[in-house]
Every structure is written in structure tokens, then in C-alpha cells.
Design an enzyme around this catalytic site. Structure first.
Site, mmCIF file in Angstrom:
data_model
loop_
_atom_site.group_PDB
_atom_site.id
_atom_site.type_symbol
_atom_site.label_atom_id
_atom_site.label_comp_id
_atom_site.label_asym_id
_atom_site.label_seq_id
_atom_site.Cartn_x
_atom_site.Cartn_y
_atom_site.Cartn_z
ATOM 1 N N ILE A 42 0.821 -1.210 0.000
ATOM 2 C CA ILE A 42 0.000 0.000 0.000
ATOM 3 C C ILE A 42 0.855 1.261 0.000
ATOM 4 C CG2 ILE A 42 -0.144 0.249 2.523
ATOM 5 C CD1 ILE A 42 -3.184 0.877 2.084
ATOM 6 N N LYS A 43 2.111 1.133 0.392
ATOM 7 C CA LYS A 43 2.987 2.299 0.485
ATOM 8 C C LYS A 43 3.288 2.932 -0.879
ATOM 9 C CE LYS A 43 3.568 2.007 4.990
ATOM 10 N NZ LYS A 43 3.110 3.028 5.929
ATOM 11 N N ASP A 44 3.031 2.201 -1.964
ATOM 12 C CA ASP A 44 3.206 2.789 -3.297
ATOM 13 C C ASP A 44 2.358 4.045 -3.442
ATOM 14 O OD1 ASP A 44 4.743 0.583 -3.802
ATOM 15 O OD2 ASP A 44 3.425 -0.281 -5.320
ATOM 16 N N ALA A 47 3.901 6.977 -1.453
ATOM 17 C CA ALA A 47 5.249 7.299 -1.927
ATOM 18 C C ALA A 47 5.194 8.227 -3.137
ATOM 19 C CB ALA A 47 6.001 6.015 -2.275
#
Length: 454
Positions: A42-44, A47
Site C-alpha cells: 500500500i505504500k506505493d 510514496a
């Protein structure tokens, strides 16, 4: 149809109903599978949001270097975007993070600096402090600062929240999220609460983290802080992205329960997810009695199981920490099946001939070599033969002169698979210390005998 670059594939992740691990709970439990993002987490989302907002604000300039302290997933999203956009990356992380995460960051060309976990955030050795120092020292550098950067929560307010609302046709009643930086739960919850103020938001915390007590008492208690194994959730400080006003409660989950549920998700649901997903589902199960038949619960599955192969998906790792107790043969059960058997050793000062005669009398083909009671090496029949063929006079020498590397030591809970993999032509046995502190030897014969009796 095609995409212009990999970054355009971020988002629009599926919702999948959980069936086996949540059996017995009322209502419908849906997992938001964020592993389908190109960086497998989910950090995409946040970011790329942080980078684009920094570019717009003129903070990140062409050819610049992105600095960040990361547990791995945010770094992956930043590194992927940096490749497409032409930036360099330097990341700091902690020594508790899995090797797979560090290797993945380096695969994208990022420089990774591993820092100690068990230090205060303000300690100059911490991964927070090191990343801040690098921002000042590296020319044309920008620190993403995911913990306090509002772009983190903004990404989930603009993307994750709307997706969940549309995918559930507005029927979501509960949001369950493991809380680390706080961006995911805060941004998603803010959007969903604007659509329906009655939605319950449950944050999952871990023992060793400060979130739960702070939410309940308003007290930041340093006595709550101690090292823990669970990755991706919990903190020893209060990130600005954690909006406690949109979180109804925090539930703590033990390292063991989080790790075993992570494993169960793969074995019972066929979902290969990361440690924070296991923690989130374990937390939901602890809170599940309050659910009603018409409830629709959405649990965020942050990242992919491939980043935990050496940990939560490794049975020996689980056994070594006492997390896994099953019927599989281990060093402990092999010793139990064999019964008490005093280990025979050779002191370094014995002669080669004396040692060989002892081995011949006892009908053993290998023997640990000790010095003042400590195992320092080994001697096998082939070692003796090779030495005497080269120099027959060595029979009068001490065994120390021809001893070879010691048998490998294994933990009492090491599986038979791991033990077997350590036994080969160079090391025909393993050593293990039992619960009484006694050294035992396990040979190939012992393994075969234990299997035949199983």
C-alpha cells in the site's frame, strides 16, 4: 490499452472476502489486497503522492536524492518512483527488518543503511536520526518524512478511502488497519467518516508500542516501549500522521498471534500477505464479539508475504521463538525418541592414536573435540585416515593438530528438515544443547531412527 509507466498501475486494488480464518465471526469480512500494487504494498500510493507534492512545492529538484527512514515498503515505493523519475535514493532502516526487504530496496539501486532498533528515536544511531543527518549532508537531498508528511494521509484520503466506499457500495461499517505511520488509517478513515460518520475505525497496535495507552489516557508512557518482532505497525513516538480523533480504539496483538495469523492467511485463505495483515486479522478476532450479522468489515492487507520468507513463513524461525508447537520432528523430539545418551568427546591433548582406539572401541565414526569442556572442533575416521596417509608420525600428535571445524550447533526446536540440510559429507552430525544445558550429538542414524518410529 497500456500504461505509460509502472507508476500508473498503482491503486484500484481488489476486495476479497475472508472465509476460513474469520469463521465464527458475524458479518462479512473483506480484505483490501494492497499486494497487487506494483511494489506489492500500500505504500506505493503515498510514496508517489509525497514525491509529486514535493516536486510541485519545489522541494525535490531534478537529479535530486530522496532520503527516508523506512521499514522497507515505503522505500520500495519511493525507489520505484525514483527509477522512473530519475532520482537517487538513500534509505535507513532497522536491524529488525527482514533481509528480503533490504535486498528488495537494493535491487532498485537504492543505498540502504541498517541501524540498531533498540535505541531512542532521538539517539544519533537511530534510523530516524541518521536519515535526518543525511538530508543535511547530501547535496540536493529531500527527506520524504512519511511519519509527519501530510501527503501520506492525503494519498489514502484521495485513493484508498474512495475505492473502499465504491467497492462496498457504501455498506462498510468497520475499518480495521494496523497503525505505523498512521497515514493509511487516518486518510482512509477521514474520507469514509465524511461519507458515514457511524463507521467504526479500529487501529491495531502491538505490545511495545505507545499508541493504545496514548489513545486511552492521553499519556505518552515511555515504560510502554520495548523491542518487538511484529513489523510495519506500532511506534515508540507519535507520528503527526496518526489522527487519534478518527480512530475509535486501538487493540494490541502479541508478536506470536500476529505471526501465526500471517501464516494462517496463506494456509487457510490462500492469501500471501505480510506481518501487519496477520496482526490486523488477529486484532479483529479479539474484537469480533461486538460484530453484527449485517456488518461489513474491511481489513487492510498492507504488503506481500515474500518479504517475510525468513521470518513468519519460516517454521524454524517460528519454533526458535516458541511461536510454533506441532507434531513435526525437531531436535527435541529426536533426542526424546533416542533416550539419554552421554556424548563421547576427545580432549585436544589426546593423541590421534588414543582417540582412534577410543572411536574403534565405541564403534563411532566421528567425535567432537573439546578444550576445557568447550567444543572447538571435530574428528572423523576420514580425517584420521587422510592425516596418517600424509604423515604416519602424526599418530603420536595431539588431536588438536588434525581436528577440523566443529559440527554445527542447532537450537533444541530446530526442525528435522533443517537438521538434515546441515548434515553432509563435511559435517556428518549436529550438536544441540538440551534444556538441562547438556551438549548432545545428533547423527544421520538418529534422524533415520526417529523417522522410522514416527
Amino acid at each position: 490499452m497500456w500504461y505509460n509507466n509502472i507508476l500508473e498501475t498503482i491503486g484500484n486494488t481488489p476486495l476479497v472476502k475472508l472465509n476460513a480464518v474469520t469463521k465464527g465471526l458475524k458479518g462479512t469480512v473483506l480484505a483490501k489486497i494492497e499486494t497487487t500494487n506494483p511494489g506489492n504494498s500500500i505504500k506505493d500510493r503515498m510514496a508517489i503522492q509525497m514525491i509529486e507534492d514535493a516536486e510541485t512545492a519545489g522541494l525535490l529538484k531534478p537529479g535530486g536524492t530522496i532520503i527516508e527512514g523506512t521499514s522497507g515498503n515505503t522505500g520500495m515505493g519511493l525507489a520505484m518512483a525514483a527509477v522512473v523519475k530519475g532520482y537517487k535514493c538513500i534509505f535507513t532502516t532497522t536491524d529488525k527488518q527482514s533481509k528480503e526487504k533490504v535486498d528488495a530496496l537494493r535491487a532498485f539501486g537504492a543505498e540502504v543503511i541498517v541501524c540498531p532498533t533498540n535505541v531512542e528515536p532521538e539517539d544519533p544511531r537511530s534510523y530516524y536520526s541518521v536519515s535526518s543527518r543525511l538530508q543535511k549532508e547530501v547535496p540536493n537531498a529531500w527527506k520524504a518524512n512519511q511519519y509527519d508528511n501530510p501527503s501520506n494521509a492525503k494519498a489514502h484520503y484521495q485513493q484508498t478511502g474512495p475505492e473502499i466506499w465504491e467497492q462496498t457500495d457504501g455498506k462498510i461499517t468497520h475499518l480495521v488497519v494496523g497503525v505505523g505511520t498512521g497515514g493509511t488509517i487516518s486518510g482512509t478513515a477521514k474520507y469514509l467518516r465524511e461519507k458515514n460518520p457511524n463507521i467504526k475505525v479500529w487501529g491495531i497496535d502491538t505490545y511495545g508500542s505507545v499508541f493504545k495507552k496514548y489513545k486511552e489516557t492521553g499519556i505518552f508512557d515511555k515504560n510502554e516501549i520495548y523491542p518487538y518482532i511484529t513489523e510495519g505497525i506500532g511506534e515508540d513516538f507519535l507520528p503527526e500522521n496518526v489522527d487519534f480523533n478518527v480512530i475509535d480504539l486501538f487493540e494490541k496483538v502479541t508478536d506470536k498471534d500476529a505471526a501465526l495469523m500471517t501464516r494462517d492467511l496463506a494456509r487457510k485463505e490462500g492469501i500471501f500477505a505480510g506481518n501487519s495483515a496477520g496482526a490486523a486479522v488477529a486484532g479483529l478476532m479479539q474484537l469480533g464479539e461486538s460484530l453484527q450479522p449485517d456488518d461489513v468489515v474491511v481489513v487492510i492487507f498492507h504488503d506481500h508475504g515474500s518479504r517475510y520468507m525468513g521470518k513468519m513463513y519460516n517454521e524454524d524461525w517460528l519454533r526458535e521463538r516458541g511461536f510454533l508447537e506441532d507434531e513435526k520432528l525437531t531436535a527435541k523430539t529426536i533426542l526424546k525418541k533416542r533416550g539419554n545418551q552421554e556424548i563421547v568427546t576427545a580432549d585436544v591433548n589426546q593423541t590421534v592414536l588414543e582417540t582412534f582406539n577410543m572411536m574403534k572401541t565405541l564403534n563411532i565414526s566421528q567425535i567432537p573435540v573439546t578444550q576445557q569442556g568447550m567444543v572447538i572442533g571435530k574428528l572423523t575416521e576420514s580425517d584420521i585416515l587422510t592425516a596418517l596417509l600424509e604423515n604416519p608420525s602424526l599418530k603420536s600428535s595431539t588431536v588438536e593438530s588434525i581436528a577440523t571445524k566443529s559440527f554445527p550447533f542447532v537450537d533444541i526446536n530446530t526442525s528435522i528438515d533443517k537438521i538434515s540440510s546441515l548434515i553432509n559429507k563435511d559435517s556428518q552430525a549436529v550438536l544441540v544443547e538440551d534444556s538441562y544445558g547438556r551438549i548432545n550429538i545428533i547423527t544421520q542414524y538418529d534422524i533415520i531412527n526417529a523417522i522410522s518410529e514416527a
